[in-house]
Every structure is written in structure tokens, then in C-alpha cells.
Motif scaffolding. Structure first.
Motif, mmCIF file in Angstrom:
data_model
loop_
_atom_site.group_PDB
_atom_site.id
_atom_site.type_symbol
_atom_site.label_atom_id
_atom_site.label_comp_id
_atom_site.label_asym_id
_atom_site.label_seq_id
_atom_site.Cartn_x
_atom_site.Cartn_y
_atom_site.Cartn_z
ATOM 1 N N VAL A 35 -4.491 31.418 -40.694
ATOM 2 C CA VAL A 35 -5.547 32.156 -41.596
ATOM 3 C C VAL A 35 -6.050 31.492 -42.607
ATOM 4 N N LYS A 36 -5.139 30.872 -43.290
ATOM 5 C CA LYS A 36 -5.462 29.782 -44.416
ATOM 6 C C LYS A 36 -6.419 28.884 -44.029
ATOM 7 N N TYR A 37 -6.216 28.158 -42.833
ATOM 8 C CA TYR A 37 -7.308 27.326 -42.383
ATOM 9 C C TYR A 37 -8.532 27.751 -42.427
ATOM 10 N N GLU A 42 -14.240 28.680 -43.728
ATOM 11 C CA GLU A 42 -15.478 29.840 -44.044
ATOM 12 C C GLU A 42 -16.020 29.565 -45.610
ATOM 13 N N TYR A 43 -15.157 29.362 -46.410
ATOM 14 C CA TYR A 43 -15.548 29.180 -47.933
ATOM 15 C C TYR A 43 -16.511 27.886 -47.989
ATOM 16 N N CYS A 44 -16.030 26.831 -47.522
ATOM 17 C CA CYS A 44 -16.520 25.355 -47.369
ATOM 18 C C CYS A 44 -18.015 25.892 -46.886
ATOM 19 N N TYR A 158 -7.681 19.569 -43.359
ATOM 20 C CA TYR A 158 -7.019 19.033 -42.222
ATOM 21 C C TYR A 158 -5.535 19.745 -42.449
ATOM 22 N N GLN A 159 -4.892 20.184 -41.264
ATOM 23 C CA GLN A 159 -3.653 20.624 -41.103
ATOM 24 C C GLN A 159 -2.870 19.874 -40.426
ATOM 25 N N ILE A 170 3.761 23.316 -41.817
ATOM 26 C CA ILE A 170 2.307 23.122 -41.846
ATOM 27 C C ILE A 170 1.718 22.911 -43.231
ATOM 28 N N ILE A 171 1.063 21.548 -43.425
ATOM 29 C CA ILE A 171 0.691 21.025 -44.627
ATOM 30 C C ILE A 171 -0.819 20.812 -44.696
#
Length: 626
Positions: A35-37, A42-44, A158-159, A170-171
Motif C-alpha cells: 500500500v505504501k509503494y 500515485e503521488y509522484c 524502490y522497495q 521491506i525497505i
């Protein structure tokens, strides 16, 4: 990397956190990270911008002193700026994939990847981490596992999956990399055919973020780096521990090389090496290298190493300038080997002279893993647990115990593996020893086993451990109750079975030493029916040792114990990372039988145990013989 001493409030807060931990299994839940990714992307897209990671700011604190020092006016950049990276000399951060028109191609991983050719930037002191990346570069499957995917991100998001402190995380990172006066300072690959691969710089940045900044990568332990990236068990045998058994050390290296394990090595500290090796051929000291190949050719035992600077650092026998090459050795060591920049050959006899430690990461793509969190040490109150495993058919396992937040391997854990359902007399102990990181591979037959994870150095202090069980086949695990006296019994039985008897007085007294490359355990047994055994254990010198009686860096310490009739006791455990055999031999033991129930050390000390054995010093509790 040096760390600031913790305040008393920080220490108390940390202990409260550890006291609240309950044993549990660790599993990676990546739904929130997905979800974070998607939210970042989407924001970018909506704002037509690239990603700037708010969790890892482009600030001086995250660069660290080593990089900031390079910004001093007197610092001269020795590298030639890359025309494909038009970086302003005032920029401290720059996107690893340049924006705008490009005269070259950028990718995360390319089929033309040349194994091992990862280069260290000058002045960062992160050779251990780069040597680890170099070893990993020969295995595309590791890189594929680490990255969410191998697609370039237009927005620089990137993740990566890293095993921080033994726990998969997950970083999420952006693609801005540190720069010094127009030079990119991230880990770099040699550009081949105008193609730039960025996976090393992104793994380096993700590790920096996970560990607290690029400053954390200074003198980063190569074994920890390889385990952080792969999740696999690592070992790091110190060469000084094998000075009397160099053939055994060669077998360890040869076996690891034959199995294609990831390997690196580090040369000796500058002061000690320069003092002892005056006039010897030069090599970069206090520096890390990747081990590429381990070969036996006739009577020659050879290693091929690579310097992360991209140039040879060896000027002795078998170097490029050496005049003793034969046609056969040129064929086998050069013509039949792929060219790698910075690679050179060194004979094993020279290797043990100049090198201090080897890091071996036993990465195996087809092995399985179980990860757990638990607390060890402290007074027995039910929170400490053992691990019960069920093995359906014959397999090998390795157990790793990690102290979170250290970024190194210089701590200890005592690990025991024994049959769960057998009687004490018939019970087989498969492994019982202190380890700095991981056990060896242990062969288990079908059945149930118990794994004890404990500690002997300052045992009153509770500590956290993330435990990993790697296995060659799927096995099951559950927690079970920890019994401190059962642990003592397992240790004593191990010394009884594997120890070397150093004292024998008729049928009354037996004193044994159980030794490994990095530890010594001494145990006394009093077989008499009516007399007490008085034992004085003296340590003349063991540098850097951790002792079960709570002392470190000992010189001329004496420990006194009185062992009741028909009883046995572990006298002392000494664990060390780097020491020579002569230091292990500095343990001497004096004994005698008496009706007295107390002993005397020095002029005033008189007690049953000197120093006093505390309730949490379980390993030193006496056991009554049957």
C-alpha cells in the motif's frame, strides 16, 4: 562504527522493552508495504515529481562524518568525473539514474553483468560491505529476491527486502545517492558497453537506511552484510585460532569454495602487521577482499582474491610482477580464468600470514527457514523458552542467533541441540557450544529435538535474540519450557563426552577441558564420598575474552570453587573472537581434596565460590552425580 554510550534513561527504557518481549515466530507481512509503494507512486504521478524519502532525508546526518569530511577545502577529488553523470560540485545528493537526455543506458540488472566487479568509492571505509556486494554479484537470483522487481522506476521509488537483525523487512527508498564534488559515491559497477547497473548503489542505500545512515557502513562487518542481504547463516573463522591447525583451516576454505558459498576476507590491523612483518611484500592492510576461487594445483594451495578498489593490492609471490611463473601455472591461473579487475592470486601460506579473518555466508537457494524472537538470560521466570523441532526425515540444520542493533558479530550465544525424547543416559547431544553468529551445519536423523538458546556472559542481564533455523528440508517448530538445570546437564554431559582430561587423581577427581577454535570450557568432577574438592582456576592472560565469571580482558585472575562430594561443576567458560593458542593455554588449574567447605583466594577472600556464584549463573551450578 563507534556508537555513543547510552544514557541511564536509555538503558532503562531498553531493558523495559526487552522485559516486555514474549517468544514469538517472525513472519513478513508486506501488505502495508505494498500500500505504501502504490501510494508513493500515485503521488509522484499526480504531482509530476520524483520521490524524496521523508524517512531518510537528504541531510548531513545521514551522510555521516566520512563523506562530510571530504567536503573540506583541502580535500582533492582523485577520481575523474563521469560525463554520463553531470553532477554539480555543490550537490551532496544526486539521482543514480540521471534525468533528461542520456548517452548511455541505465538498468537495475543487465544480462551482461560481469560478476565481482563492484567498486568501492574512495575514502568511505566501507570495504567490507563492498566486498560482500562483490561476492553477491555472481548470483542474479539473490538480487532478484532482494528487489520488488528489476524494473527502473521513473519516479525513483524502490522497495528492497533485507534481513535486518535476522528479521525480514521491506525497505522503501528513493534513488538519490551521496556525491562529493561532482563524483557519485555510491557502490558502483563497471559500465559495460555503455550500460550502467544500479542495483549495488540501491542495496547500499537500503542498508544505510536500515542501519541509521551511510555512516553505519564504515567498517561494516562483511559477514553481517552478506547475511543482511541473503538472510543466510554466516561464520567468520579467525585465522589466529587455527595457527596450530592450518590444514583444518584450509579444508574449511576449500569446502566453502567447492560449495560456491559467498566469501570475503580481511587483512590484519596495520600496527600489528607492520610490527611483525617488516620488510615483507606489501599488501593493503586493515582492508577487505572478496574470495573468488579456492584451488589446489599439485602441491600449491591457491586463493584468488579481489580488491574492491579494482586493482591488485598484492606484491608478493604469484602477483603479476612475480618472476617465478611457470607455463603450467599461467595456463591454469590466468588463461583458464575469467579476467576480473582487481583480482590476484595468493598462496595459502602467505594468506594466513597477512589475513586475519574470513567471512563465509552459506547461502543455499533450496534451503528453508524458520525465524523466531525470544529473550535469553535473567532469572528463570517462565519467559525464557526452548525451541522444539520435529524432523520428518534426515536433514541438516543450522541455527543462527542475532543480537539486534549491533551490526557486527562480536557477541556470543550458547546453542545446544539434543534429542527430546531419549532418557538422560541415552540422550544424544548433536551440538553444544558458544557461537558468535551461526552454528555449523548439523546432521539430524528423523525425530524430535530441543534447541536451547542461552548465554553465559553477564547472564543476569536479559537480552533479545532473533533466532533463525535454516534446514535442508521443511521442518516444524514450536516453543517449549526452558529448564536451566537441564541446560547445565547438557553442557556438563558435553564436556564429559568431548572434553580432554587434564587432571586425574585415582578415582576421586577428574578435571576436563572442552575446547573449540573460539572457546574453552573447564569442568571439575568430585567422585569422593566424604571430601570437598577445592579448585583454583587461574587465567594469566586472554585478550578480548568474555568469561562466564563476568570479566573481560583478563590478566592474572583467579577463581575459587569448592565442589561438594559426588558433584560436578563447570569452573569457567572463556569465549573469544580473536586470540592465539598460547592465550588459551594460559588457563591453569590447581586442586585438592579437603573436609573444608570453603576455600581461600588471596589473603581475605574465603567462601565456597570466589567470586560468588549468583542465582542467574546457571552454568556454574553444581549437579549431584548419580
Amino acid at each position: 562504527m563507534s556508537r555513543k554510550p547510552k544514557t541511564k534513561a536509555e538503558i532503562n527504557a531498553e531493558q523495559l522493552r526487552i522485559d516486555s518481549i514474549r517468544a514469538k515466530f517472525l513472519e513478513l507481512d508486506d501488505e502495508e508495504d505494498e500500500v505504501k509503494y502504490q501510494t508513493i507512486v500515485e503521488y509522484c504521478i499526480k504531482n509530476k515529481t520524483c520521490f524524496h524519502d521523508g524517512e531518510f532525508l537528504h541531510c548531513d546526518d545521514n551522510l555521516g562524518k566520512r563523506i562530510l569530511k571530504a567536503w573540506k577545502k583541502k580535500y582533492k577529488v582523485k577520481e575523474t568525473p563521469d560525463p554520463n553523470y553531470p553532477i554539480s560540485k555543490t550537490d551532496k545528493w544526486y539521482r543514480v539514474v540521471p534525468q533528461g537526455p542520456k548517452s548511455a543506458e541505465w538498468t537495475i540488472w543487465h544480462p551482461w553483468n560481469i560478476p565481482y566487479e563492484i567498486f568501492q568509492s574512495r575514502g568511505l571505509g566501507n570495504c567490507g560491505f563492498i566486498a560482500a556486494l562483490s561476492a553477491i554479484s555472481a548470483h542474479k537470483s539473490i538480487v532478484e529476491f532482494v528487489f520488488r522487481d528489476l524494473e527502473l522506476s521513473e519516479h525513483g521509488v524502490y522497495q528492497l527486502r533485507l534481513c535486518k537483525d535476522g528479521e525480514w523487512k521491506i525497505i522503501t527508498i528513493d534513488d538519490w545517492i551521496p556525491c562529493i564534488k561532482g563524483i557519485m559515491k555510491g557502490a558502483s559497477l563497471k559500465a559495460t558497453g555503455g550500460i550502467y547497473q544500479i542495483w549495488p548503489a540501491l542495496i547500499e542505500k537500503a542498508t544505510a537506511k536500515a542501519c541509521g545512515g551511510y555512516k553505519a557502513l564504515y567498517r561494516f562487518c562483511a559477514a553481517v552484510a552478506m547475511s543482511t542481504i541473503t538472510g543466510a547463516p554466516s561464520m567468520f573463522p579467525c585465522i589466529e585460532q587455527y595457527t596450530e591447525r592450518v590444514d583444518e583451516f584450509w579444508r574449511i576454505l576449500k569446502d566453502a569454495g567447492d560449495k560456491k558459498y559467498l566469501m570475503s576476507c580481511g587483512t590484519r590491523e596495520k600496527k600489528a602487521a607492520k610490527r611483525e612483518l617488516k620488510g615483507e611484500p606489501k599488501i593493503a592492510l586493515n582492508h577487505a577482499f572478496t574470495i573468488l576461487t579456492v584451488l589446489e594445483i599439485g602441491s600449491h594451495r591457491m586463493l584468488r582474491l579481489r580488491n574492491p578498489w579494482g586493482r591488485s593490492a598484492w606484491e608478493g609471490k604469484w602477483s603479476e610482477e612475480w618472476t617465478g611463473w611457470t607455463d603450467e601455472m599461467i595456463l591454469k591461473l590466468h588463461v583458464l580464468q575469467k579476467d576480473v579487475s582487481g583480482a590476484y592470486w595468493i598462496e595459502f601460506e602467505d594468506f594466513v600470514k597477512y589475513f586475519r579473518v574470513v567471512s563465509i555466508c552459506r547461502w543455499r537457494a533450496d534451503w528453508y527457514e524458520i525465524r523466531l524472537k525470544m529473550v535469553i538470560g535473567g532469572l528463570w521466570d517462565g519467559r525464557q523458552k526452548n525451541i522444539w523441532i520435529t524432523v520428518p526425515k534426515a536433514c541438516e540444520i543450522s541455527v543462527t542467533a542475532i543480537l539486534p542493533g549491533t551490526n557486527d558479530c562480536y557477541y556470543h550465544t550458547w546453542i545446544s541441540i539434543y534429542e527430546a525424547n531419549a532418557s538422560p543416559h541415552e540422550q544424544q547431544i548433536l551440538y553444544c557450544a558458544p557461537v558468535a553468529f551461526s552454528t555449523e551445519d548439523v546432521l539430524l536423523q528423523p525425530g524430535d529435538y530441543i534447541i536451547i538458546v542461552s548465554k553465559f556472559y553477564h547472564p543476569a542481564v536479559r537480552e533479545e535474540r532473533n533466532v533463525v533455523i535454516h534446514s535442508s528440508i521443511p521442518i516444524s517448530a514450536r516453543f517449549c519450557d526452558w529448564d536451566p538445570m537441564k541446560m547445565v546437564g547438557i553442557v556438563q554431559k558435553t564436556v564429559e563426552e568431548k572434553g580432554r582430561e587434564v587432571v586425574r587423581q585415582r578415582d576421586d577427581v577428574s578435571i576436563k577441558k572442552y575446547e573449540g577454535p573460539s572457546f574453552v570450557v573447564a569442568m571439575a568432577q568430585n567422585y569422593s564420598w566424604d571430601r570437598h574438592l577445592h579448585v583454583h582456576t587461574r587465567i594469566s592472560r586472554i585478550e578480548g575474552a568474555k568469561l562466564s565469571r563476568g570479566q573481560q580482558n583478563v590478566f592474572n585472575a583467579v577463581f575459587g570453587d569448592v565442589i561438594p562430594p559426588r558433584s560436578s561443576q563447570i569452573l569457567l567458560v572463556a569465549f573469544y573472537v580473536t586470540t592465539k593458542k598460547k592465550d588459551r593455554d594460559s588457563m591453569s588449574i590447581e586442586y585438592g581434596l579437603s573436609k573444608e567447605k570453603v576455600t581461600k583466594v588471596g589473603r581475605k577472600n574465603k567462601a565456597a565460590h570466589i567470586p560468588k556464584i549468583e542465582p542467574t549463573d546457571y552454568i556454574h551450578h553444581t549437579i549431584v552425580m548419580e
